[in-house]
Write an enzyme that holds these catalytic residues in place. Structure first.
Site, mmCIF file in Angstrom:
data_model
loop_
_atom_site.group_PDB
_atom_site.id
_atom_site.type_symbol
_atom_site.label_atom_id
_atom_site.label_comp_id
_atom_site.label_asym_id
_atom_site.label_seq_id
_atom_site.Cartn_x
_atom_site.Cartn_y
_atom_site.Cartn_z
ATOM 1 C CB THR A 9 -0.904 0.035 1.252
ATOM 2 O OG1 THR A 9 -1.821 1.120 1.149
ATOM 3 C CG2 THR A 9 -0.111 0.214 2.530
ATOM 4 C CG ASN A 11 -4.095 4.580 3.223
ATOM 5 O OD1 ASN A 11 -3.762 5.091 4.285
ATOM 6 N ND2 ASN A 11 -5.332 4.585 2.793
ATOM 7 C CE LYS A 14 -6.168 0.780 3.483
ATOM 8 N NZ LYS A 14 -6.370 -0.017 2.268
ATOM 9 C CG ASP A 70 -9.763 -5.675 -1.421
ATOM 10 O OD1 ASP A 70 -9.793 -4.427 -1.405
ATOM 11 O OD2 ASP A 70 -10.379 -6.340 -2.270
ATOM 12 C CG PHE A 150 -12.082 6.653 4.176
ATOM 13 C CD1 PHE A 150 -11.628 6.264 5.425
ATOM 14 C CD2 PHE A 150 -12.146 5.690 3.173
ATOM 15 C CE1 PHE A 150 -11.249 4.957 5.686
ATOM 16 C CE2 PHE A 150 -11.752 4.377 3.415
ATOM 17 C CZ PHE A 150 -11.301 4.017 4.679
ATOM 18 N N GLY A 151 -15.046 7.149 2.748
ATOM 19 C CA GLY A 151 -15.889 6.080 2.192
ATOM 20 C C GLY A 151 -17.310 6.127 2.722
ATOM 21 N NE ARG A 179 -8.430 0.743 7.423
ATOM 22 C CZ ARG A 179 -9.423 0.722 6.517
ATOM 23 N NH1 ARG A 179 -9.402 -0.147 5.533
ATOM 24 N NH2 ARG A 179 -10.422 1.581 6.577
HETATM 25 P P1 IMP Z 1 -9.711 -0.553 0.674
HETATM 26 O O1 IMP Z 1 -9.561 -1.976 0.279
HETATM 27 O O2 IMP Z 1 -9.219 -0.267 2.056
HETATM 28 O O3 IMP Z 1 -9.172 0.403 -0.344
HETATM 29 O O4 IMP Z 1 -11.282 -0.277 0.747
HETATM 30 C C1 IMP Z 1 -12.114 -0.415 -0.396
HETATM 31 C C2 IMP Z 1 -13.317 0.502 -0.264
HETATM 32 O O5 IMP Z 1 -14.141 0.081 0.840
HETATM 33 C C3 IMP Z 1 -13.005 1.962 0.026
HETATM 34 O O6 IMP Z 1 -12.765 2.680 -1.160
HETATM 35 C C4 IMP Z 1 -14.264 2.433 0.714
HETATM 36 O O7 IMP Z 1 -15.276 2.713 -0.222
HETATM 37 C C5 IMP Z 1 -14.674 1.207 1.508
HETATM 38 N N1 IMP Z 1 -14.093 1.254 2.866
HETATM 39 C C6 IMP Z 1 -13.036 0.533 3.319
HETATM 40 N N2 IMP Z 1 -12.786 0.800 4.598
HETATM 41 C C7 IMP Z 1 -13.702 1.724 4.976
HETATM 42 C C8 IMP Z 1 -13.943 2.399 6.211
HETATM 43 O O8 IMP Z 1 -13.248 2.223 7.217
HETATM 44 N N3 IMP Z 1 -14.960 3.274 6.198
HETATM 45 C C9 IMP Z 1 -15.742 3.508 5.118
HETATM 46 N N4 IMP Z 1 -15.553 2.928 3.953
HETATM 47 C C10 IMP Z 1 -14.532 2.017 3.871
#
Ligand code: IMP
Length: 193
Positions: A9, A11, A14, A70, A150-151, A179
């Site tokens: 990553t 990020n 993270k 993921d 976020f998200g 996470r």
């Molecule tokens: P990633 O695998 O961590 O990149 O997560 C994939 C997608 O899941 C992100 O782009 C968000 O849309 C959603 N997501 C993952 N973790 C979170 C969180 O902690 N809060 C809200 N949305 C999340």
């Protein structure tokens, strides 16, 4: 001497989260740290597949032991959607607002609002593969509330709380999130070996 282990990553949040709990035995490197600037594709149909694809990519191309992650939001009434497609639910451009709007529309009139965030971490270490998981259950509320995170944070309310992730803020979220739990499981394993 510390062993080098790559987290697939870039990020910063993270990375920091893992570095805080990984203990003394491992030096955690990001993709940039090893000179990997390309986007690793995530063509898998499950979180496990995508996490492993990222870890394998680094191992095969750069030779480092590695882990990839993921995450997806799995909604009961939608048979687990958006799941592995959470980032691009409303299209390819990772637009959180559009994703939430689509999800709220899909759930319009549906009373079962149960959902969970699930994070998977795939680790390749000494030629073996390991999987770690963290999840948190909750409900999708009917409108956005809060501005942190976020998200899907503004519409996800974890069980046992009366506020969304976006209202609870990072201090609370970082202790209870999917996470955080997956990271903890990984780090507990790494501390024992
Ligand atoms: P990633 O695998 O961590 O990149 O997560 C994939 C997608 O899941 C992100 O782009 C968000 O849309 C959603 N997501 C993952 N973790 C979170 C969180 O902690 N809060 C809200 N949305 C999340």
């Amino acid at each position: 001497m510390k062993r080098k282990l790559v987290f697939a990553t870039n990020n910063a949040h993270k990375l920091e989260e893992v570095k805080e709990v990984v203990g003394e035995n491992f030096d955690i490197l990001s993709l940039k740290d090893i000179g990997c600037y390309e986007d690793i594709e995530e063509p898998g149909e499950t979180l496990e597949e995508n996490a492993l694809i990222k870890a394998c990519y680094v191992k095969e191309k750069y030779g480092y032991d590695c882990f990839g992650d993921d995450t997806g939001l799995e909604v009961d009434a939608l048979n687990g959607a958006p799941g592995v497609y959470s980032a691009r639910y409303a299209g390819g451009d990772h637009d959180a607002k559009a994703n939430m709007k689509k999800l709220l529309k899909e759930l319009d009139g549906i009373t079962n609002r149960k959902a969970q965030f699930r994070s998977v971490i795939a680790l390749i270490l000494d030629g073996k593969e390991y999987m770690f998981e963290g999840k948190i259950e909750g409900v999708i509320i009917t409108e956005e509330k809060g501005s942190a995170g976020f998200g899907y944070d503004p519409i996800f309310q974890p069980d046992g709380y009366t506020e969304t992730f976006a209202q609870l803020g990072m201090d609370v979220k970082n202790n209870i999130s999917h996470r955080a739990l997956a990271t903890k499981a990984l780090c507990e394993f790494l501390k024992k070996i």
